[in-house]
Design an enzyme around this catalytic site. Structure first.
Site, PDB file in Angstrom:
ATOM      1  CB  ALA A  24      -0.940  -0.011   1.189  1.00  0.00           C
ATOM      2  NE  ARG A  36      -1.696  -4.354   9.034  1.00  0.00           N
ATOM      3  CZ  ARG A  36      -2.163  -4.692   7.833  1.00  0.00           C
ATOM      4  NH1 ARG A  36      -1.625  -4.204   6.740  1.00  0.00           N
ATOM      5  NH2 ARG A  36      -3.164  -5.535   7.711  1.00  0.00           N
ATOM      6  CD  GLN A 101       1.467  -7.105   0.467  1.00  0.00           C
ATOM      7  OE1 GLN A 101       1.010  -7.435   1.533  1.00  0.00           O
ATOM      8  NE2 GLN A 101       2.572  -6.395   0.363  1.00  0.00           N
ATOM      9  CB  VAL A 103      -7.217  -4.393  -5.036  1.00  0.00           C
ATOM     10  CG1 VAL A 103      -6.943  -5.671  -4.258  1.00  0.00           C
ATOM     11  CG2 VAL A 103      -7.756  -3.310  -4.108  1.00  0.00           C
ATOM     12  CG  HIS A 119      -3.765  -9.157  -1.034  1.00  0.00           C
ATOM     13  ND1 HIS A 119      -3.247  -8.286  -0.093  1.00  0.00           N
ATOM     14  CD2 HIS A 119      -3.307 -10.386  -0.685  1.00  0.00           C
ATOM     15  CE1 HIS A 119      -2.516  -8.976   0.777  1.00  0.00           C
ATOM     16  NE2 HIS A 119      -2.527 -10.238   0.430  1.00  0.00           N
ATOM     17  CB  CYS A 130     -24.155 -19.057  -7.252  1.00  0.00           C
ATOM     18  SG  CYS A 130     -24.333 -17.533  -8.206  1.00  0.00           S
ATOM     19  CB  CYS A 148     -27.965 -17.853  -6.495  1.00  0.00           C
ATOM     20  SG  CYS A 148     -26.992 -16.640  -5.575  1.00  0.00           S
TER      21      CYS A 148
HETATM   22  P1  OAD Z   1       0.532  -1.473   5.177  1.00  0.00           P
HETATM   23  O1  OAD Z   1      -0.327  -0.277   5.368  1.00  0.00           O
HETATM   24  O2  OAD Z   1       0.512  -2.519   6.221  1.00  0.00           O
HETATM   25  O3  OAD Z   1       2.043  -0.993   5.020  1.00  0.00           O
HETATM   26  C1  OAD Z   1       2.393   0.060   4.172  1.00  0.00           C
HETATM   27  C2  OAD Z   1       3.834   0.454   4.482  1.00  0.00           C
HETATM   28  O4  OAD Z   1       4.235   1.424   3.524  1.00  0.00           O
HETATM   29  C3  OAD Z   1       3.993   1.086   5.865  1.00  0.00           C
HETATM   30  O5  OAD Z   1       5.120   0.490   6.491  1.00  0.00           O
HETATM   31  C4  OAD Z   1       4.238   2.576   5.562  1.00  0.00           C
HETATM   32  O6  OAD Z   1       5.133   3.170   6.479  1.00  0.00           O
HETATM   33  C5  OAD Z   1       4.877   2.507   4.193  1.00  0.00           C
HETATM   34  N1  OAD Z   1       4.656   3.687   3.348  1.00  0.00           N
HETATM   35  C6  OAD Z   1       3.598   4.537   3.344  1.00  0.00           C
HETATM   36  N2  OAD Z   1       3.728   5.473   2.380  1.00  0.00           N
HETATM   37  C7  OAD Z   1       4.914   5.221   1.762  1.00  0.00           C
HETATM   38  C8  OAD Z   1       5.620   5.831   0.690  1.00  0.00           C
HETATM   39  N3  OAD Z   1       5.149   6.904   0.050  1.00  0.00           N
HETATM   40  N4  OAD Z   1       6.798   5.291   0.331  1.00  0.00           N
HETATM   41  C9  OAD Z   1       7.318   4.215   0.961  1.00  0.00           C
HETATM   42  N5  OAD Z   1       6.700   3.603   1.994  1.00  0.00           N
HETATM   43  C10 OAD Z   1       5.504   4.086   2.382  1.00  0.00           C
HETATM   44  O7  OAD Z   1       0.182  -2.062   3.725  1.00  0.00           O
HETATM   45  P2  OAD Z   1       0.506  -3.504   3.152  1.00  0.00           P
HETATM   46  O8  OAD Z   1       1.735  -4.070   3.741  1.00  0.00           O
HETATM   47  O9  OAD Z   1       0.406  -3.412   1.678  1.00  0.00           O
HETATM   48  O10 OAD Z   1      -4.906  -6.835   2.497  1.00  0.00           O
HETATM   49  O11 OAD Z   1      -0.747  -4.304   3.699  1.00  0.00           O
HETATM   50  C11 OAD Z   1      -0.936  -5.629   3.334  1.00  0.00           C
HETATM   51  C12 OAD Z   1      -2.390  -5.987   3.273  1.00  0.00           C
HETATM   52  O12 OAD Z   1      -3.066  -5.599   4.475  1.00  0.00           O
HETATM   53  C13 OAD Z   1      -3.190  -5.238   2.221  1.00  0.00           C
HETATM   54  O13 OAD Z   1      -3.025  -5.761   0.923  1.00  0.00           O
HETATM   55  C14 OAD Z   1      -4.596  -5.445   2.695  1.00  0.00           C
HETATM   56  C15 OAD Z   1      -4.402  -5.120   4.161  1.00  0.00           C
HETATM   57  O14 OAD Z   1      -5.238  -5.710   5.022  1.00  0.00           O
HETATM   58  C16 OAD Z   1      -6.173  -7.230   2.316  1.00  0.00           C
HETATM   59  O15 OAD Z   1      -7.122  -6.459   2.305  1.00  0.00           O
HETATM   60  C17 OAD Z   1      -6.314  -8.709   2.096  1.00  0.00           C
END
Ligand code: OAD
Length: 238
Positions: A24, A36, A101, A103, A119, A130, A148
């Site tokens: 993200a 996060r 990850q 979408v 994801h 269905c 359905c």
């Molecule tokens: P997170 O939000 O957990 O982590 C994003 C990371 O990117 C954090 O450590 C931020 O500090 C960092 N970050 C933010 N902006 C940035 C930037 N401009 N440059 C570099 N780093 C930056 O997101 P994911 O790890 O992708 O899943 O989360 C994984 C999954 O959790 C998602 O795909 C989603 C969520 O629940 C589902 O919905 C199944």
């Protein structure tokens, strides 16, 4: 940071097979909040509460509203320069695949060709019960499944409690196992099983992140910075 970006450039020029794994944080500079990070969408809310099979089955109106709002936001967002740089590096043969990850489809929109959506995706919809495909308008108009009749339309994104799309996962593993450089960008590496991918990498590993999270991992090179800025610096050097 500049010396580290130079190191990254050297690693990329030496490597034969480069895979990029994004999260993200790759999209925050396109105005899509992460989950996060310090301004994360779900920083004070457990993602498992909304994007989950349990919520889908127990509170479909809440699930639907959450996704309809999020998907409408994503529809209007555009790639930033960093996404385009990744696509250009692929075209130059310096990147072989992107596993994401996200979408958001921003890698596709920027022109990246070999993208594996771990994801799922927001392009397509189906009935949860269905499995028949549905049109996006049917989901946004809050209609029941036309096959359905159940209130069960959903985007083809992976929910907590579900397995990842098999093809995306298998293709990613094939790429990672043959890679000699894995570049991880903008993910907290907190969500399984994607957070295991760096452990399968046999070659060099690089972690680019704004805040350094990912405790318990060893990366050969860690660059603390924003994805867009790091990639723009890289572009200047290549
Ligand atoms: P997170 O939000 O957990 O982590 C994003 C990371 O990117 C954090 O450590 C931020 O500090 C960092 N970050 C933010 N902006 C940035 C930037 N401009 N440059 C570099 N780093 C930056 O997101 P994911 O790890 O992708 O899943 O989360 C994984 C999954 O959790 C998602 O795909 C989603 C969520 O629940 C589902 O919905 C199944």
């Amino acid at each position: 940071m500049e010396n580290k970006v130079r190191e990254l450039k050297d690693l990329m020029e030496k490597a034969r097979h480069v895979v990029v794994l994004t999260g993200a944080g790759m999209d925050t500079e396109s105005n899509i909040p992460d989950f996060r990070g310090k301004d994360g969408l779900w920083r004070n809310l457990d993602p498992r509460l909304l994007a989950s099979v349990d919520t889908f089955e127990e509170n479909y109106p809440l699930f639907r509203e959450f996704y309809a709002t999020r998907l409408k936001l994503l529809e209007t967002r555009q790639p930033h320069r960093g996404h385009y740089i990744l696509a250009e590096l692929e075209e130059k043969g310096l990147i072989q695949a992107i596993a994401t990850q996200n979408v958001s489809r921003l890698h596709h929109l920027a022109g990246s060709k070999h993208v594996y959506e771990l994801h799922g995706n927001i392009r397509t919809f189906r009935c949860h019960y269905c499995n028949e495909p549905a049109e996006p308008e049917e989901f946004f108009d809050n209609r029941n499944c036309s096959h359905c009749g159940q209130p069960g339309l959903r985007p083809n994104v992976t929910l907590f409690g579900e397995s990842l799309p098999t093809d995306a996962w298998n293709n990613t593993m094939t790429e990672v196992l043959q890679s000699d450089l894995l570049i991880v960008i903008g993910t907290s590496l907190e969500v399984s099983p994607v957070n295991q991918i760096p452990r399968f990498a046999k070659g060099k590993t690089v972690y680019i992140n704004d805040e350094i999270a990912a405790k318990g991992y060893h990366f050969d090179l860690v660059i603390q910075g924003k994805a867009k800025k790091v990639l723009e610096q890289l572009e200047q050097l290549i």
